[in-house]
Design an enzyme around this catalytic site. Structure first.
Site, PDB file in Angstrom:
ATOM      1  N   GLY A   1       3.368   3.513   5.332  1.00  0.00           N
ATOM      2  CA  GLY A   1       4.368   3.099   6.324  1.00  0.00           C
ATOM      3  C   GLY A   1       4.976   1.729   6.074  1.00  0.00           C
ATOM      4  O   GLY A   1       5.688   1.204   6.926  1.00  0.00           O
TER       5      GLY A   1
ATOM      6  N   PRO B   1       0.827  -1.210   0.000  1.00  0.00           N
ATOM      7  CA  PRO B   1       0.000   0.000   0.000  1.00  0.00           C
ATOM      8  C   PRO B   1       0.865   1.266   0.000  1.00  0.00           C
ATOM      9  O   PRO B   1       1.879   1.325   0.699  1.00  0.00           O
ATOM     10  CB  PRO B   1      -0.826  -0.096   1.295  1.00  0.00           C
ATOM     11  CG  PRO B   1      -0.399  -1.335   1.988  1.00  0.00           C
ATOM     12  CD  PRO B   1       0.599  -2.073   1.159  1.00  0.00           C
TER      13      PRO B   1
ATOM     14  N   GLY C   1       6.927   0.910   3.349  1.00  0.00           N
ATOM     15  CA  GLY C   1       8.147   0.959   2.540  1.00  0.00           C
ATOM     16  C   GLY C   1       7.925   0.891   1.043  1.00  0.00           C
ATOM     17  O   GLY C   1       8.828   0.487   0.297  1.00  0.00           O
ATOM     18  N   SER C   2       6.743   1.318   0.589  1.00  0.00           N
ATOM     19  CA  SER C   2       6.449   1.194  -0.844  1.00  0.00           C
ATOM     20  C   SER C   2       7.458   1.962  -1.715  1.00  0.00           C
ATOM     21  O   SER C   2       7.923   1.451  -2.738  1.00  0.00           O
ATOM     22  CB  SER C   2       4.999   1.621  -1.080  1.00  0.00           C
ATOM     23  OG  SER C   2       4.888   2.544  -2.069  1.00  0.00           O
ATOM     24  N   SER C   3       7.829   3.177  -1.317  1.00  0.00           N
ATOM     25  CA  SER C   3       8.717   3.972  -2.186  1.00  0.00           C
ATOM     26  C   SER C   3      10.121   3.359  -2.255  1.00  0.00           C
ATOM     27  O   SER C   3      10.708   3.235  -3.335  1.00  0.00           O
ATOM     28  CB  SER C   3       8.779   5.433  -1.733  1.00  0.00           C
ATOM     29  OG  SER C   3       9.339   5.515  -0.456  1.00  0.00           O
ATOM     30  N   ALA C   4      10.644   2.925  -1.097  1.00  0.00           N
ATOM     31  CA  ALA C   4      11.993   2.321  -1.112  1.00  0.00           C
ATOM     32  C   ALA C   4      11.988   1.021  -1.899  1.00  0.00           C
ATOM     33  O   ALA C   4      12.900   0.742  -2.687  1.00  0.00           O
ATOM     34  CB  ALA C   4      12.468   2.077   0.316  1.00  0.00           C
TER      35      ALA C   4
ATOM     36  N   ASP D   1      14.484   2.114   5.690  1.00  0.00           N
ATOM     37  CA  ASP D   1      13.557   1.445   4.766  1.00  0.00           C
ATOM     38  C   ASP D   1      14.335   0.726   3.662  1.00  0.00           C
ATOM     39  O   ASP D   1      14.151  -0.471   3.431  1.00  0.00           O
ATOM     40  CB  ASP D   1      12.580   2.456   4.133  1.00  0.00           C
ATOM     41  CG  ASP D   1      11.555   2.972   5.131  1.00  0.00           C
ATOM     42  OD1 ASP D   1      11.750   2.754   6.345  1.00  0.00           O
ATOM     43  OD2 ASP D   1      10.569   3.601   4.706  1.00  0.00           O
TER      44      ASP D   1
HETATM   45  C1  MEV Z   1       9.663   5.637   7.901  1.00  0.00           C
HETATM   46  O1  MEV Z   1       9.440   4.317   7.488  1.00  0.00           O
HETATM   47  C2  MEV Z   1      10.348   5.673   9.217  1.00  0.00           C
HETATM   48  C3  MEV Z   1      10.712   7.055   9.741  1.00  0.00           C
HETATM   49  O2  MEV Z   1      11.534   6.817  10.911  1.00  0.00           O
HETATM   50  C4  MEV Z   1      11.484   7.866   8.742  1.00  0.00           C
HETATM   51  C5  MEV Z   1      12.871   7.322   8.448  1.00  0.00           C
HETATM   52  O3  MEV Z   1      13.420   6.557   9.217  1.00  0.00           O
HETATM   53  O4  MEV Z   1      13.414   7.722   7.396  1.00  0.00           O
HETATM   54  C6  MEV Z   1       9.504   7.831  10.193  1.00  0.00           C
END
Ligand code: MEV
Length: 334
Positions: A124, A120, A126-129, A171
């Site tokens: 949160g 999704p 990790g879709s973009s990475a 990520d």
């Molecule tokens: C994002 O998946 C996690 C955060 O800690 C940002 C990051 O570590 O780059 C919010």
């Protein structure tokens, strides 16, 4: 000779495109078990790959396309374009151009790239990475770049920097390694020792939230009130260090308690929201050993640690409490 090197030879122009071998790269999503946000401020964090959701890049050569004729399809985000027409700041364009720079090449053989993902977006996980990694990996194979995992990870991190401002790098690191990791920005990534298999249920609030926005807001608050924020980041560091030991020991009850404590610290950082708190409480009331938001927060997903036999009850409780989807994931003993 690598297939990609053969592309420049004209005799391959007669091979029908349908018969061209496809290069496929896939990568998982990720969940942060401990330490999100604090990790941006050089505290440790723990993350695991989530293999039930994946991104995929497929590259097929197009020998009749002419040099530099690259077509890109990403149906999940309704993108159908050529590389030339794509905004230079688009993450896919950034990944391809960084790759060309790294390999010191100014021209690409013609190919079509198709990117899809079941992770999704802006939630949160990790879709973009993950997307950046599969594009870089597929291109690496296609061009014969011979980049190591470490170099691929570094390039994916550079894509993340352009789109997320100040990412910690966790990520891209956990997704490239596809292993549970203990991570501190700038230090060598450590594989995590896992004493007993850990089963998690991840629940999606359905609210999209951009990591870059939330990280920037936390930064603003930290600049206004550095002492208070440093105290919370240090609390999270203690929880994460303790969690590392407890994961190795395999004490699930204690681990659940630590997840609850981490969620409280994230509430104090003001990155939770009503919908996340509702799902976290629903999971705990249904028998989860612990639960917390995972990722940047203010929407996206939460994660709960469960015993095998409570899975159906926790899943139902999460759906009844408003989750739009559920993912179960198992972290094996290592
Ligand atoms: C994002 O998946 C996690 C955060 O800690 C940002 C990051 O570590 O780059 C919010």
């Amino acid at each position: 000779m690598r297939y990609s090197n053969l592309l420049f030879k004209s005799n391959l122009k007669h091979i029908p495109i349908k018969l061209m071998p496809a290069i496929i790269a896939t990568a998982p999503g990720k969940a942060i078990l401990f330490g999100e946000h604090a990790v941006v401020y050089k505290r440790p964090a723990i993350a695991v790959p989530v293999t039930k959701v994946r991104s995929k890049a497929i590259i097929v050569a197009n020998p009749i396309g002419g040099k530099n004729k690259v077509t890109i399809e990403a149906p999940d985000i309704n993108l159908f374009s050529t590389l030339e027409e794509l905004d230079l700041n688009h993450p896919i364009a950034v990944a391809i151009h960084l790759m060309m720079k790294k390999l010191n090449i100014s021209e690409l053989p013609a190919f079509s790239l198709r990117v899809t993902s079941t992770i999704p977006i802006a939630s949160g996980l990790g879709s973009s990475a993950s997307t950046a990694i599969v594009i870089i990996r597929a291109l690496n194979d296609f061009i014969g770049g011979n980049l190591s995992n470490k170099e691929i990870n570094q390039l994916a991190f550079e894509v993340e920097i352009i789109h997320h401002g100040t990412p910690s790098g966790i990520d891209n690191s956990v997704i490239t390694s596809s292993q549970p990791v203990f991570f501190i920005t700038g230090k060598r990534i450590q594989r995590l020792k896992v004493g007993v298999p850990l089963r998690f249920i991840i629940g999606n609030t359905g609210i999209k939230s951009l990591t870059s926005d939330i990280v920037a807001e936390v930064k603003k608050e930290w600049q206004i009130n550095p002492q208070a924020y440093e105290v919370i980041f240090n609390r999270i560091r203690q929880i994460t260090l303790e969690a590392k030991k407890i994961i190795a020991k395999g004490d699930k009850k204690e681990l659940g308690q630590l997840m609850n404590k981490n969620h409280e610290a994230l509430q104090d950082l003001n990155v939770s929201c009503k919908e996340l708190d509702i799902l976290v409480n629903a999971a705990k009331q249904a028998g989860a050993l612990g639960a917390k938001l995972c990722g940047a927060g203010r929407g996206g997903n939460m994660i709960s640690l469960i015993e095998n036999n409570t899975a159906p009850i926790v899943e139902k409780a999460l759906m009844d409490a408003g989750a739009i989807s559920i993912i179960t994931t198992l972290v094996k003993r290592i």
